[in-house]
Design a protein around this motif. Structure first.
Motif, PDB file in Angstrom:
ATOM      1  N   LYS A 173       0.830  -1.202   0.000  1.00 63.73           N
ATOM      2  CA  LYS A 173       0.000   0.000   0.000  1.00 63.73           C
ATOM      3  C   LYS A 173       0.868   1.257   0.000  1.00 63.73           C
ATOM      4  O   LYS A 173       0.539   2.246  -0.666  1.00 63.73           O
ATOM      5  CB  LYS A 173      -0.920   0.006   1.229  1.00 63.73           C
ATOM      6  N   LEU A 174       1.995   1.196   0.714  1.00 64.53           N
ATOM      7  CA  LEU A 174       2.896   2.339   0.779  1.00 64.53           C
ATOM      8  C   LEU A 174       3.503   2.625  -0.589  1.00 64.53           C
ATOM      9  O   LEU A 174       3.641   3.789  -0.988  1.00 64.53           O
ATOM     10  CB  LEU A 174       3.998   2.076   1.815  1.00 64.53           C
ATOM     11  N   ILE A 175       3.868   1.589  -1.322  1.00 57.69           N
ATOM     12  CA  ILE A 175       4.412   1.774  -2.670  1.00 57.69           C
ATOM     13  C   ILE A 175       3.400   2.500  -3.555  1.00 57.69           C
ATOM     14  O   ILE A 175       3.750   3.425  -4.298  1.00 57.69           O
ATOM     15  CB  ILE A 175       4.805   0.415  -3.282  1.00 57.69           C
ATOM     16  N   THR A 176       2.138   2.091  -3.462  1.00 51.99           N
ATOM     17  CA  THR A 176       1.094   2.741  -4.252  1.00 51.99           C
ATOM     18  C   THR A 176       0.956   4.212  -3.868  1.00 51.99           C
ATOM     19  O   THR A 176       0.867   5.096  -4.739  1.00 51.99           O
ATOM     20  CB  THR A 176      -0.255   2.029  -4.051  1.00 51.99           C
ATOM     21  N   LEU A 177       0.966   4.498  -2.564  1.00 49.13           N
ATOM     22  CA  LEU A 177       0.866   5.884  -2.092  1.00 49.13           C
ATOM     23  C   LEU A 177       2.042   6.724  -2.578  1.00 49.13           C
ATOM     24  O   LEU A 177       1.865   7.860  -3.029  1.00 49.13           O
ATOM     25  CB  LEU A 177       0.812   5.918  -0.559  1.00 49.13           C
ATOM     26  N   ILE A 178       3.239   6.157  -2.490  1.00 49.39           N
ATOM     27  CA  ILE A 178       4.432   6.888  -2.911  1.00 49.39           C
ATOM     28  C   ILE A 178       4.355   7.234  -4.387  1.00 49.39           C
ATOM     29  O   ILE A 178       4.638   8.376  -4.803  1.00 49.39           O
ATOM     30  CB  ILE A 178       5.709   6.072  -2.595  1.00 49.39           C
ATOM     31  N   ASN A 179       3.968   6.265  -5.211  1.00 45.45           N
ATOM     32  CA  ASN A 179       3.907   6.520  -6.651  1.00 45.45           C
ATOM     33  C   ASN A 179       2.777   7.471  -7.021  1.00 45.45           C
ATOM     34  O   ASN A 179       2.859   8.159  -8.042  1.00 45.45           O
ATOM     35  CB  ASN A 179       3.777   5.198  -7.405  1.00 45.45           C
ATOM     36  N   ASP A 180       1.738   7.537  -6.192  1.00 46.70           N
ATOM     37  CA  ASP A 180       0.644   8.479  -6.439  1.00 46.70           C
ATOM     38  C   ASP A 180       1.004   9.900  -6.033  1.00 46.70           C
ATOM     39  O   ASP A 180       0.551  10.872  -6.666  1.00 46.70           O
ATOM     40  CB  ASP A 180      -0.618   8.045  -5.676  1.00 46.70           C
ATOM     41  N   ARG A 181       1.825  10.045  -4.973  1.00 50.28           N
ATOM     42  CA  ARG A 181       1.998  11.370  -4.361  1.00 50.28           C
ATOM     43  C   ARG A 181       3.417  11.935  -4.423  1.00 50.28           C
ATOM     44  O   ARG A 181       3.612  13.118  -4.138  1.00 50.28           O
ATOM     45  CB  ARG A 181       1.543  11.308  -2.898  1.00 50.28           C
ATOM     46  N   VAL A 182       4.407  11.109  -4.752  1.00 50.01           N
ATOM     47  CA  VAL A 182       5.797  11.587  -4.782  1.00 50.01           C
ATOM     48  C   VAL A 182       6.418  11.172  -6.110  1.00 50.01           C
ATOM     49  O   VAL A 182       6.473   9.983  -6.418  1.00 50.01           O
ATOM     50  CB  VAL A 182       6.635  10.996  -3.620  1.00 50.01           C
ATOM     51  N   ASN A 183       6.870  12.136  -6.883  1.00 48.08           N
ATOM     52  CA  ASN A 183       7.452  11.812  -8.193  1.00 48.08           C
ATOM     53  C   ASN A 183       8.925  11.451  -8.015  1.00 48.08           C
ATOM     54  O   ASN A 183       9.817  12.225  -8.345  1.00 48.08           O
ATOM     55  CB  ASN A 183       7.289  12.979  -9.164  1.00 48.08           C
ATOM     56  N   CYS A 184       9.159  10.256  -7.483  1.00 46.79           N
ATOM     57  CA  CYS A 184      10.528   9.855  -7.134  1.00 46.79           C
ATOM     58  C   CYS A 184      11.441   9.796  -8.354  1.00 46.79           C
ATOM     59  O   CYS A 184      12.611  10.177  -8.277  1.00 46.79           O
ATOM     60  CB  CYS A 184      10.516   8.502  -6.439  1.00 46.79           C
ATOM     61  N   GLY A 185      10.920   9.289  -9.478  1.00 46.26           N
ATOM     62  CA  GLY A 185      11.751   9.164 -10.672  1.00 46.26           C
ATOM     63  C   GLY A 185      12.342  10.490 -11.113  1.00 46.26           C
ATOM     64  O   GLY A 185      13.530  10.570 -11.456  1.00 46.26           O
ATOM     65  N   GLU A 186      11.537  11.552 -11.094  1.00 42.08           N
ATOM     66  CA  GLU A 186      12.019  12.873 -11.502  1.00 42.08           C
ATOM     67  C   GLU A 186      12.929  13.482 -10.436  1.00 42.08           C
ATOM     68  O   GLU A 186      13.912  14.149 -10.760  1.00 42.08           O
ATOM     69  CB  GLU A 186      10.838  13.806 -11.792  1.00 42.08           C
ATOM     70  N   ILE A 187      12.604  13.268  -9.171  1.00 42.48           N
ATOM     71  CA  ILE A 187      13.448  13.816  -8.101  1.00 42.48           C
ATOM     72  C   ILE A 187      14.832  13.169  -8.141  1.00 42.48           C
ATOM     73  O   ILE A 187      15.859  13.858  -8.059  1.00 42.48           O
ATOM     74  CB  ILE A 187      12.784  13.591  -6.724  1.00 42.48           C
ATOM     75  N   ILE A 188      14.864  11.856  -8.265  1.00 40.29           N
ATOM     76  CA  ILE A 188      16.152  11.153  -8.336  1.00 40.29           C
ATOM     77  C   ILE A 188      16.928  11.585  -9.571  1.00 40.29           C
ATOM     78  O   ILE A 188      18.146  11.820  -9.518  1.00 40.29           O
ATOM     79  CB  ILE A 188      15.917   9.629  -8.304  1.00 40.29           C
ATOM     80  N   TYR A 189      16.226  11.719 -10.687  1.00 41.27           N
ATOM     81  CA  TYR A 189      16.881  12.230 -11.909  1.00 41.27           C
ATOM     82  C   TYR A 189      17.493  13.605 -11.668  1.00 41.27           C
ATOM     83  O   TYR A 189      18.616  13.881 -12.098  1.00 41.27           O
ATOM     84  CB  TYR A 189      15.859  12.302 -13.048  1.00 41.27           C
ATOM     85  N   SER A 190      16.779  14.469 -10.940  1.00 43.94           N
ATOM     86  CA  SER A 190      17.236  15.850 -10.766  1.00 43.94           C
ATOM     87  C   SER A 190      18.565  15.943 -10.026  1.00 43.94           C
ATOM     88  O   SER A 190      19.342  16.874 -10.252  1.00 43.94           O
ATOM     89  CB  SER A 190      16.167  16.673 -10.037  1.00 43.94           C
ATOM     90  N   VAL A 191      18.851  14.981  -9.145  1.00 44.62           N
ATOM     91  CA  VAL A 191      20.090  15.066  -8.361  1.00 44.62           C
ATOM     92  C   VAL A 191      21.211  14.199  -8.935  1.00 44.62           C
ATOM     93  O   VAL A 191      22.361  14.288  -8.476  1.00 44.62           O
ATOM     94  CB  VAL A 191      19.850  14.708  -6.877  1.00 44.62           C
ATOM     95  N   PHE A 192      20.869  13.359  -9.925  1.00 45.30           N
ATOM     96  CA  PHE A 192      21.898  12.563 -10.605  1.00 45.30           C
ATOM     97  C   PHE A 192      21.881  12.852 -12.112  1.00 45.30           C
ATOM     98  O   PHE A 192      22.335  12.045 -12.917  1.00 45.30           O
ATOM     99  CB  PHE A 192      21.674  11.065 -10.355  1.00 45.30           C
ATOM    100  N   ARG A 193      21.365  14.025 -12.466  1.00 38.79           N
ATOM    101  CA  ARG A 193      21.170  14.390 -13.864  1.00 38.79           C
ATOM    102  C   ARG A 193      22.457  14.315 -14.676  1.00 38.79           C
ATOM    103  O   ARG A 193      22.494  13.735 -15.764  1.00 38.79           O
ATOM    104  CB  ARG A 193      20.589  15.799 -13.959  1.00 38.79           C
ATOM    105  N   ASP A 194      23.529  14.912 -14.160  1.00 39.25           N
ATOM    106  CA  ASP A 194      24.779  14.960 -14.926  1.00 39.25           C
ATOM    107  C   ASP A 194      25.294  13.558 -15.238  1.00 39.25           C
ATOM    108  O   ASP A 194      25.758  13.289 -16.349  1.00 39.25           O
ATOM    109  CB  ASP A 194      25.842  15.754 -14.158  1.00 39.25           C
ATOM    110  N   TYR A 195      25.207  12.674 -14.259  1.00 45.30           N
ATOM    111  CA  TYR A 195      25.683  11.308 -14.447  1.00 45.30           C
ATOM    112  C   TYR A 195      24.836  10.585 -15.496  1.00 45.30           C
ATOM    113  O   TYR A 195      25.356   9.898 -16.380  1.00 45.30           O
ATOM    114  CB  TYR A 195      25.635  10.559 -13.118  1.00 45.30           C
ATOM    115  N   LEU A 196      23.523  10.738 -15.404  1.00 43.37           N
ATOM    116  CA  LEU A 196      22.624  10.068 -16.345  1.00 43.37           C
ATOM    117  C   LEU A 196      22.817  10.597 -17.760  1.00 43.37           C
ATOM    118  O   LEU A 196      22.881   9.820 -18.724  1.00 43.37           O
ATOM    119  CB  LEU A 196      21.172  10.234 -15.897  1.00 43.37           C
ATOM    120  N   HIS A 197      22.927  11.910 -17.907  1.00 45.95           N
ATOM    121  CA  HIS A 197      23.128  12.484 -19.240  1.00 45.95           C
ATOM    122  C   HIS A 197      24.487  12.083 -19.808  1.00 45.95           C
ATOM    123  O   HIS A 197      24.612  11.824 -21.008  1.00 45.95           O
ATOM    124  CB  HIS A 197      23.009  14.003 -19.173  1.00 45.95           C
ATOM    125  N   LYS A 198      25.490  12.052 -18.955  1.00 39.36           N
ATOM    126  CA  LYS A 198      26.832  11.702 -19.405  1.00 39.36           C
ATOM    127  C   LYS A 198      26.877  10.279 -19.962  1.00 39.36           C
ATOM    128  O   LYS A 198      27.572  10.004 -20.932  1.00 39.36           O
ATOM    129  CB  LYS A 198      27.815  11.836 -18.232  1.00 39.36           C
TER     130      LYS A 198
END
Length: 267
Positions: free
Chosen positions: A69-94
């Motif tokens: 249930k917590l996983i469902t709540l997190i995916n509904d209310r917290v955009n983890c994929g974009e947040i994680i991307y935002s702090v590792f952006r340079d590495y991912l783009h590189k």
């Protein structure tokens, strides 16, 4: 920052460009956890590390039900994929380029001490694309059995060569785990690894709960795995160069379709 290339062995620990977004994300996830598990309002690090002590009366089945249930709540209310991307952006783009897909749903792992069902030895590809990168992001400091175990690219190849030669899964599993390492990954870091390398987890014998997220990224134009890419991924970023190409391709297709329609109408 180096690019993936010589000396790269399929995984490495990377440092977030900034901690603020991860701290905010962890707080949101902890608030949802508190509401679902009935936890006291304490600091997220203490609360997540001590989750097994704060909910001692839940059966394994009840605990897993609330985790789901917590996983469902997190995916509904917290955009983890974009947040994680935002702090590792340079590495991912590189390493993956600017045209990126992100996994639609971020997974959450809650592994209490003594949990008898750790993740078995496996690799994600070729069911997943061989060109996916997994970011394993702990919300608490993870070490020894509280972490994961990883095999390098060369050890993964060696393990499969031995399996092909001997055909014995038990030997394959034992030799693989013997060759694995347990990287220590702190909050504010991520374990970035290729979907092609073997990994898993052991029974957590530390006196703290393991709490971690994992999410996958891949280049928009890299080959898919056996799964339907559109079902599991969504578009994250597109470069101006790719937009120009797509715009021209769309125009060319429209012209081709118009000619086909004209030919059909005049046929």
């Amino acid at each position: 920052m180096r690019n993936l290339g010589d000396q790269y062995e399929g995984f490495e620990i990377i440092q977030a460009d900034e901690l603020g977004p991860l701290i905010e994300m962890r707080q949101k996830i902890f608030d949802l956890t508190c509401g679902l598990f009935g936890l006291p309002e304490i600091c997220p690090e203490e609360g997540l590390n001590s989750l097994h002590k704060l909910v001692p009366n839940l059966s394994p089945g009840e605990f897993n039900e609330r985790r789901t249930k917590l996983i469902t709540l997190i995916n509904d209310r917290v955009n983890c994929g974009e947040i994680i991307y935002s702090v590792f952006r340079d590495y991912l783009h590189k390493n993956l380029g600017p045209d990126l897909l992100v996994q639609k749903n971020t997974n959450l792992v809650l592994q209490q001490p003594g949990d008898p069902n750790p993740s078995e030895l496996h690799r994600d590809a070729p069911l997943n694309s061989c060109y996916e990168m997994v970011l394993w992001v702990p919300l608490v400091d993870c070490f020894r059995t509280k972490s994961m175990y990883m095999l390098s690219h060369s050890e993964t190849k060696r393990a499969y060569a031995n399996l092909k030669q001997h055909g014995c899964w038990q030997k394959f599993e034992k030799d693989s785990i013997d060759a694995a390492v347990n990287p220590s990954v702190k909050f504010g870091q991520a374990l970035a690894f290729s979907a092609t390398v073997l990994h898993g987890s052991e029974v957590n014998i530390e006196n703290e709960t393991r709490v971690s997220l994992n999410v996958r990224y891949k280049n928009l134009f890299s080959p898919s795995g056996l799964k339907n890419q559109l079902q599991f991924f969504e578009l994250l970023t597109v470069s101006d160069f790719a937009k120009v190409g797509a715009d021209l391709e769309f125009d060319v297709l429209n012209c081709a379709n118009a000619k086909q329609r004209e030919k059909y109408d005049n046929g």
